[in-house]
Design a protein around this motif. Sequence first.
Motif, short mmCIF file in Angstrom:
data_model
loop_
_atom_site.label_atom_id
_atom_site.label_comp_id
_atom_site.label_asym_id
_atom_site.label_seq_id
_atom_site.Cartn_x
_atom_site.Cartn_y
_atom_site.Cartn_z
N LYS A 73 -20.66 89.90 34.44
CA LYS A 73 -20.79 90.92 33.39
C LYS A 73 -21.93 91.87 33.70
O LYS A 73 -22.96 91.48 34.23
N LYS A 74 -21.71 93.11 33.36
CA LYS A 74 -22.73 94.14 33.51
C LYS A 74 -23.08 94.66 32.13
O LYS A 74 -22.35 94.45 31.17
N GLY A 75 -24.16 95.39 32.05
CA GLY A 75 -24.47 96.05 30.79
C GLY A 75 -25.45 95.31 29.93
O GLY A 75 -26.37 94.67 30.42
N GLY A 76 -25.23 95.39 28.65
CA GLY A 76 -26.19 94.88 27.68
C GLY A 76 -27.09 96.03 27.26
O GLY A 76 -26.89 97.17 27.65
N VAL A 142 -30.32 97.77 37.49
CA VAL A 142 -29.98 96.37 37.70
C VAL A 142 -29.63 95.71 36.36
O VAL A 142 -30.18 96.08 35.32
N THR A 143 -28.69 94.79 36.40
CA THR A 143 -28.39 93.99 35.22
C THR A 143 -29.27 92.75 35.29
O THR A 143 -29.18 91.97 36.24
N LEU A 144 -30.12 92.62 34.31
CA LEU A 144 -31.01 91.48 34.22
C LEU A 144 -30.33 90.42 33.35
O LEU A 144 -29.89 90.72 32.24
N HIS A 161 -27.72 89.62 28.58
CA HIS A 161 -27.67 90.65 29.61
C HIS A 161 -28.42 91.90 29.12
O HIS A 161 -28.25 92.32 27.99
N PHE A 162 -29.22 92.47 30.03
CA PHE A 162 -29.93 93.71 29.77
C PHE A 162 -29.76 94.60 31.00
O PHE A 162 -29.70 94.09 32.12
#
Length: 168
Positions: A73-76, A142-144, A161-162
């Motif tokens: 997953k990406k995003g947040g 970057v997705t953290l 996710h952030f």
Amino acid sequence: MTAALISWGKGRRAAAAIGAVSLGLITLSACEKPTPLATVTAGSTTVTSEVTPGCDGEGKVLDKKTIESCLSKKGGKTITVSPGEKVRIGVEPEVAKSGWIVIGGGPVMREPSKETYRSFDAEALFAMQNPQTGQTSYTKEVTLQIAELGGDAGGPKAMWHFTLKQKD
């Protein structure tokens, strides 16, 4: 006539009490336990998020398929980070008690933490290491991912996710 008024008053109070208890039970049954929050701060900006949808094992370790889905997953919520800044990550005490780890572009944490707060150099979070050459490059976004770990099993029980964007 007086007896009828007294009786009516007691009935009204009883009906009001029953109504209040019923309303209270309905309200409680509609409540869900809130998911723990994770917080990311860079400079004077702070973003807070609940567990990413689909990535909450509700206290149990996520199955392999869910873990793979959550890792992709990406995003947040998004936060902009200036070069040279510290990025501070906080989790609630119940998450810290289980242990947690941060996953970013590169290896961010070598060991799980039992603390509620950790601080990282922005450069470490934007670093991407090529597994074939071993060379490090830097990305602008970057997705953290923050993962709460599950006791002896060690796998994640929940993930947040952030998105971190590097300020130009």
